[in-house]
Design a protein around this motif. Structure first.
Motif, PDB file in Angstrom:
ATOM      1  N   ALA A  57       0.850  -1.194   0.000  1.00 35.89           N
ATOM      2  CA  ALA A  57       0.000   0.000   0.000  1.00 35.89           C
ATOM      3  C   ALA A  57       0.878   1.234   0.000  1.00 35.89           C
ATOM      4  O   ALA A  57       1.920   1.278   0.659  1.00 35.89           O
ATOM      5  CB  ALA A  57      -0.914   0.007   1.223  1.00 35.89           C
ATOM      6  N   CYS A 107      -6.759  -7.174  -5.551  1.00 35.85           N
ATOM      7  CA  CYS A 107      -6.258  -5.813  -5.363  1.00 35.85           C
ATOM      8  C   CYS A 107      -7.413  -4.867  -5.009  1.00 35.85           C
ATOM      9  O   CYS A 107      -7.301  -4.062  -4.074  1.00 35.85           O
ATOM     10  CB  CYS A 107      -5.578  -5.371  -6.659  1.00 35.85           C
ATOM     11  SG  CYS A 107      -4.241  -4.223  -6.452  1.00 35.85           S
ATOM     12  N   ALA A 111      -7.940  -2.933  -1.434  1.00 37.85           N
ATOM     13  CA  ALA A 111      -8.086  -1.472  -1.392  1.00 37.85           C
ATOM     14  C   ALA A 111      -9.332  -1.074  -0.618  1.00 37.85           C
ATOM     15  O   ALA A 111      -9.295  -0.153   0.207  1.00 37.85           O
ATOM     16  CB  ALA A 111      -8.127  -0.909  -2.814  1.00 37.85           C
ATOM     17  N   VAL A 124      -2.573   0.514  -4.361  1.00 42.14           N
ATOM     18  CA  VAL A 124      -2.498  -0.820  -3.771  1.00 42.14           C
ATOM     19  C   VAL A 124      -1.937  -1.732  -4.850  1.00 42.14           C
ATOM     20  O   VAL A 124      -2.399  -1.708  -5.990  1.00 42.14           O
ATOM     21  CB  VAL A 124      -3.882  -1.323  -3.291  1.00 42.14           C
ATOM     22  CG1 VAL A 124      -3.794  -2.762  -2.817  1.00 42.14           C
ATOM     23  CG2 VAL A 124      -4.430  -0.422  -2.199  1.00 42.14           C
ATOM     24  N   LEU A 139      -5.484   4.764  -7.128  1.00 39.18           N
ATOM     25  CA  LEU A 139      -6.738   5.333  -6.648  1.00 39.18           C
ATOM     26  C   LEU A 139      -6.779   6.839  -6.863  1.00 39.18           C
ATOM     27  O   LEU A 139      -5.782   7.486  -6.976  1.00 39.18           O
ATOM     28  CB  LEU A 139      -6.910   5.024  -5.161  1.00 39.18           C
ATOM     29  CG  LEU A 139      -6.876   3.519  -4.843  1.00 39.18           C
ATOM     30  CD1 LEU A 139      -6.730   3.292  -3.361  1.00 39.18           C
ATOM     31  CD2 LEU A 139      -8.153   2.879  -5.346  1.00 39.18           C
TER      32      LEU A 139
END
Length: 139
Positions: A57, A107, A111, A124, A139
């Motif tokens: 992350a 994934c 997230a 992520v 993101l």
């Protein structure tokens, strides 16, 4: 444009991280099994098999005044470990939302699991290092 740094030998104020944007990342590992049930008979992914996974992350943000960091690595590590624990030594197909456990879906699932506890979550990534495979969600 890259940040120009002053001479740190003569200008110690140039080392102040306050107000600058940083990204920090942490990775943890877990082991899990899965299968791809929709594949034709004889396809190797159709049968249950396992992998070692790396979950990473990245949190981004401006360094908070007085804290000298974007996020405490201990908090980031605890959040990642909590998410990995939900997947570790499990059959991923049995976890709600992972009935088809591709790297992309795992994934996305990770997230969603991390988002509430890491408001600065920016990326992520999920990898299978032994296969040199990696999926990254921005993101």
């Amino acid at each position: 444009m890259a940040t120009e740094l002053a001479n740190t030998q003569t200008d110690r104020a140039s080392l102040s991280p306050e107000g600058r944007v940083f990204e920090i990342s942490k990775a943890v590992y877990f082991e899990a099994a899965h299968y791809m049930g929709g594949k034709p008979e004889g396809h190797p992914y159709r049968h249950m098999h396992g992998h070692s996974f790396q979950l990473q992350a990245t949190v981004a943000g401006i360094v908070k005044p007085g804290e000298q960091w974007v996020e405490d690595f201990a908090h980031l590590t605890a959040c990642l470990n909590a998410t990995a624990a939900k997947l570790d030594h499990r059959l991923l197909n049995e976890i709600e939302g992972l009935e088809v456990p591709t790297l992309e879906r795992i994934c996305l699932w990770a997230a969603a699991d991390l988002a509430a506890s890491l408001p600065g979550l920016k990326r992520v990534a999920l990898a299978r290092p032994s296969l040199n495979e990696r999926c990254e969600l921005v993101l």
